[in-house]
Design a protein around this motif. Structure first.
Motif, mmCIF file in Angstrom:
data_model
loop_
_atom_site.group_PDB
_atom_site.id
_atom_site.type_symbol
_atom_site.label_atom_id
_atom_site.label_comp_id
_atom_site.label_asym_id
_atom_site.label_seq_id
_atom_site.Cartn_x
_atom_site.Cartn_y
_atom_site.Cartn_z
ATOM 1 N N ALA A 1 0.829 -1.203 0.000
ATOM 2 C CA ALA A 1 0.000 0.000 0.000
ATOM 3 C C ALA A 1 0.867 1.258 0.000
ATOM 4 N N LEU A 2 1.880 1.293 0.855
ATOM 5 C CA LEU A 2 2.747 2.467 0.935
ATOM 6 C C LEU A 2 3.551 2.673 -0.338
ATOM 7 N N SER A 3 3.816 1.575 -1.047
ATOM 8 C CA SER A 3 4.628 1.703 -2.264
ATOM 9 C C SER A 3 3.901 2.461 -3.370
ATOM 10 N N ARG A 4 2.547 2.504 -3.306
ATOM 11 C CA ARG A 4 1.802 3.207 -4.361
ATOM 12 C C ARG A 4 2.049 4.731 -4.276
ATOM 13 N N PRO A 5 1.823 5.371 -3.123
ATOM 14 C CA PRO A 5 2.155 6.804 -3.062
ATOM 15 C C PRO A 5 3.661 7.057 -3.156
ATOM 16 N N TYR A 6 4.471 6.113 -2.674
ATOM 17 C CA TYR A 6 5.925 6.280 -2.774
ATOM 18 C C TYR A 6 6.348 6.407 -4.227
ATOM 19 N N PHE B 1 11.931 17.710 -1.567
ATOM 20 C CA PHE B 1 10.672 18.195 -2.123
ATOM 21 C C PHE B 1 10.828 19.609 -2.679
ATOM 22 N N PRO B 2 10.110 19.921 -3.751
ATOM 23 C CA PRO B 2 10.108 21.296 -4.258
ATOM 24 C C PRO B 2 9.596 22.259 -3.186
ATOM 25 N N ALA B 3 10.028 23.484 -3.258
ATOM 26 C CA ALA B 3 9.610 24.497 -2.279
ATOM 27 C C ALA B 3 8.223 25.009 -2.641
ATOM 28 N N HIS B 4 7.222 24.458 -2.023
ATOM 29 C CA HIS B 4 5.848 24.899 -2.249
ATOM 30 C C HIS B 4 5.108 24.785 -0.925
ATOM 31 N N PRO B 5 4.381 25.823 -0.504
ATOM 32 C CA PRO B 5 3.742 25.789 0.818
ATOM 33 C C PRO B 5 2.772 24.621 1.003
ATOM 34 N N LYS B 6 2.037 24.239 -0.058
ATOM 35 C CA LYS B 6 1.107 23.114 0.065
ATOM 36 C C LYS B 6 1.858 21.800 0.302
ATOM 37 N N LEU B 7 3.000 21.629 -0.367
ATOM 38 C CA LEU B 7 3.812 20.432 -0.155
ATOM 39 C C LEU B 7 4.389 20.423 1.257
ATOM 40 N N ARG B 8 4.876 21.572 1.668
ATOM 41 C CA ARG B 8 5.444 21.664 3.020
ATOM 42 C C ARG B 8 4.367 21.358 4.064
ATOM 43 N N TYR B 9 3.196 21.895 3.848
ATOM 44 C CA TYR B 9 2.070 21.669 4.758
ATOM 45 C C TYR B 9 1.745 20.178 4.848
ATOM 46 N N ALA B 10 1.615 19.530 3.674
ATOM 47 C CA ALA B 10 1.253 18.112 3.644
ATOM 48 C C ALA B 10 2.340 17.246 4.268
ATOM 49 N N ALA B 11 3.606 17.532 3.949
ATOM 50 C CA ALA B 11 4.714 16.746 4.492
ATOM 51 C C ALA B 11 4.797 16.894 6.011
ATOM 52 N N ASP C 1 13.264 9.841 3.814
ATOM 53 C CA ASP C 1 14.540 10.327 3.284
ATOM 54 C C ASP C 1 14.349 11.308 2.132
ATOM 55 N N MET C 2 13.142 11.297 1.527
ATOM 56 C CA MET C 2 12.910 12.161 0.364
ATOM 57 C C MET C 2 12.377 13.538 0.747
ATOM 58 N N VAL D 1 4.638 7.613 -6.688
ATOM 59 C CA VAL D 1 4.265 8.946 -7.172
ATOM 60 C C VAL D 1 5.272 9.986 -6.697
ATOM 61 N N ILE D 2 5.689 9.865 -5.425
ATOM 62 C CA ILE D 2 6.637 10.830 -4.864
ATOM 63 C C ILE D 2 7.974 10.758 -5.583
ATOM 64 N N VAL D 3 8.444 9.541 -5.845
ATOM 65 C CA VAL D 3 9.719 9.376 -6.562
ATOM 66 C C VAL D 3 9.646 10.053 -7.927
ATOM 67 N N ALA D 4 8.543 9.811 -8.641
ATOM 68 C CA ALA D 4 8.379 10.426 -9.965
ATOM 69 C C ALA D 4 8.328 11.950 -9.850
ATOM 70 N N GLY D 5 7.685 12.449 -8.803
ATOM 71 C CA GLY D 5 7.554 13.887 -8.648
ATOM 72 C C GLY D 5 8.870 14.564 -8.335
ATOM 73 N N VAL D 6 9.677 13.931 -7.511
ATOM 74 C CA VAL D 6 10.968 14.526 -7.156
ATOM 75 C C VAL D 6 11.925 14.490 -8.333
ATOM 76 N N LYS D 7 11.847 13.432 -9.134
ATOM 77 C CA LYS D 7 12.745 13.315 -10.284
ATOM 78 C C LYS D 7 12.347 14.250 -11.412
ATOM 79 N N GLU D 8 11.061 14.518 -11.522
ATOM 80 C CA GLU D 8 10.562 15.292 -12.666
ATOM 81 C C GLU D 8 9.822 16.530 -12.187
ATOM 82 N N THR D 9 10.444 17.264 -11.298
ATOM 83 C CA THR D 9 9.778 18.406 -10.676
ATOM 84 C C THR D 9 9.245 19.393 -11.708
#
Length: 552
Positions: free
Chosen positions: A396-401, A451-461, A446-447, A403-411
């Motif tokens: 289950a955790l690997s599914r959002p993981y 993360f890109p600098a965005h307030p919504k991302l910071r909030y969620a993380a 570890d990721m 997405v996160i990997v793809a997002g960090v690589k392709e910001t």
């Protein structure tokens, strides 16, 4: 009291048009409901004969007048005990003339509804006796009549639709059982009507199909032969019909155009089937896999209100899978794949739309729409918890993981909304994740620094950190990083509230690791509390955080 005769005279006039006659019919109906006692038995029987004559005269239309006259007759039938056989009398009067059959079907369609009309005041005993006479004792005769109408070739073009409406009305009232209709063309008629272009016919067909599915549920007091017949009807007839409906849904141009009522109708049908046949799905997945696939497709629709009607189904299915299957069962293996797909679909649904942050005047979301979207995200979080129970925490955790990997690589290419949705999913899953999980969560934590600098991302993380503080207790090497990450969030106005909340939970669960940070925390508290950046509730959360450290 003159309204009785005046309305009757208007209805009998050859010179007057639809509007006064429609008003007169409505007046008669209201009088029958409210002032039935004024008539007396003979007066009521005389009025019945007169309204029947008006209905025969109006048999060619217009339909609104026919409907009002039928409603008046149905309200008379419910209250007039001296009218001993309304079903038989109306059948003998209207069935022989092809032009009049639509009047008969309209009367029979509104009869079950008027029997439940709360404006008609009846004693419980009289109601039970009258309902039995009008409906229960005549349900078998109705089925024969409807089948006869389907076989008549000289009826009006819309006769099949009127048969469907009438059938659905009695089915919803609970007067028709599956055994009565199993060998009739009425089931086929109901499913075929789902192809109708007319939205009213489609909605009636949805009601009919849902009613048929409801009747397939096995009751504890069912005779063994009835149970066997229901099982056979489901597996040999209805699953195949629903498989065809699924193909119809996928090819429906109305669905492709986003027709909300059409989409909702299909989802109602499949959800009704899923909930009625839950036990069968888990124990015989090979037969019911097409139904489950259709339910997954329904979850892909963009209409959030439609998706919400399915949340309960997925929760109950997860309960049954966990209760009745093991990891070796074919059903479990199949349904693990289904729930993995639901995770991916759900992550897509919880993404903030591009219009979320823009002003309504510029075409963005209104304040109400933003509130509804937040509520939807909160509610769909339970579906993600259900998915973890079936799939297992690592998968289950690997599914959002992913997405996160793809997002960090392709910001540059992947919008911030994708990463934020994955973080939201992680937070929602937290209640079902063991604090000792060490396969996927460390990779995710570890990721955070990347993360890109965005307030919504910071909030969620930051909220994810607050959700997994019990996990952090089991992995204390992350305490320092998480404390620093939370502290940095206080500097961002949109993130400050999340930082205060997460700091409270981190200090609550990991206080023994933070005791050495007391001096720094107190100094930081003084700076933040006096800055005016936090509101009162956030200052209280920060204060509670310090109290946990003092306790340690």
């Amino acid at each position: 009291t003159q309204a009785w005769t005046t309305a009757d005279a208007i209805l009998g006039s050859a010179e007057l048009g639809l509007e006064p006659k429609l008003f007169a019919a409505q007046t008669l109906r209201n009088k029958i409901i409210s002032d039935f006692g004024e008539l007396g038995e003979l007066g009521a029987l005389s009025l019945r004969d007169s309204v029947v004559a008006h209905l025969r005269a109006a048999r060619r239309g217009p339909q609104p007048l026919i409907t009002q006259l039928c409603l008046a007759l149905a309200d008379l039938a419910v209250q007039l005990e001296a009218w001993t056989d309304p079903f038989g009398d109306m059948t003998r009067t209207f069935l022989s003339d092809p032009e009049s059959v639509s009047c008969l079907l309209e009367f029979l369609a509104v009869l079950p509804e008027e029997a439940l009309n709360e404006r008609i005041i009846l004693t419980p005993d009289f109601y039970a006796q009258r309902s039995s006479t009008l409906l229960t004792q005549r349900a078998g005769d109705l089925i024969q009549l409807l089948v006869q109408c389907l076989q008549q070739r000289d009826l009006k073009a819309d006769a099949h639709t009127r048969v469907l409406v009438c059938f659905t009305s009695w089915l919803k009232n609970g007067e028709i059982t599956l055994m009565m209709i199993q060998a009739t063309p009425l089931i086929e008629l109901s499913f075929a009507a789902l192809k109708a272009e007319d939205s009213a016919v489609f909605e009636t067909a949805v009601d009919a199909v849902c009613g048929i599915i409801f009747e397939t549920q096995v009751d504890r007091d069912d005779d063994p032969n009835v149970v066997q017949a229901k099982e056979a009807a489901v597996e040999q007839q209805l699953v195949a019909q629903l498989t065809a409906v699924a193909a119809l849904m996928r090819a429906d141009a109305h669905v492709a155009d986003g027709d909300e009522e059409r989409i909702q109708g299909y989802c109602r049908v499949f959800t009704e089937a899923g909930e009625a046949w839950m036990y069968r799905i888990v124990h015989n997945i090979g037969v019911f896999e097409p139904l489950v696939a259709a339910l997954v497709d329904c979850m892909r629709f963009e209409n959030l209100d439609v998706i919400a009607m399915m949340f309960s189904f997925w929760g109950t299915l997860a309960d049954r899978v966990v209760e009745y299957t093991t990891s070796c069962d074919p059903a479990r293996r199949t349904l693990v794949g289904v729930f993995e797909a639901i995770i991916d679909i759900t992550i897509g649904h919880v993404k903030y739309p591009a219009s979320y942050s823009t002003n309504d005047a510029r075409g963005g979301m209104t304040a109400k729409e933003r509130d509804e979207f937040r509520e939807f995200r909160h509610n769909i979080g339970d579906v993600l918890k259900d998915c973890v129970r079936v799939v297992g925490q690592a998968k289950a955790l690997s599914r959002p993981y992913g997405v996160i990997v793809a997002g960090v690589k392709e910001t540059a290419q992947l919008p911030w909304q994708d990463i934020e949705a994955a973080l939201f999913a992680l937070r929602a899953m937290g209640a079902e994740v063991d604090p000792r999980e060490s396969e996927v969560l460390p990779k995710i934590m570890d990721m955070f620094a990347h993360f890109p600098a965005h307030p919504k991302l910071r909030y969620a993380a930051t909220l994810v950190i607050g959700r997994y503080t019990e996990w952090t207790y089991e992995h204390p090497q992350y305490v320092q990083f998480q404390l620093n990450y939370i502290a940095e969030g206080f500097k961002v106005r949109e993130v400050a509230a999340a930082s205060a909340q997460s700091l409270k939970y981190l200090c609550q669960d990991c206080a023994k690791f933070l005791a050495g940070h007391w001096t720094d925390l107190l100094k930081f508290y003084s700076e933040v509390a006096s800055s005016g950046a936090l509101d009162e509730n956030d200052v209280i959360d920060f204060s509670v955080a310090l109290a946990h450290v003092v306790s340690a």
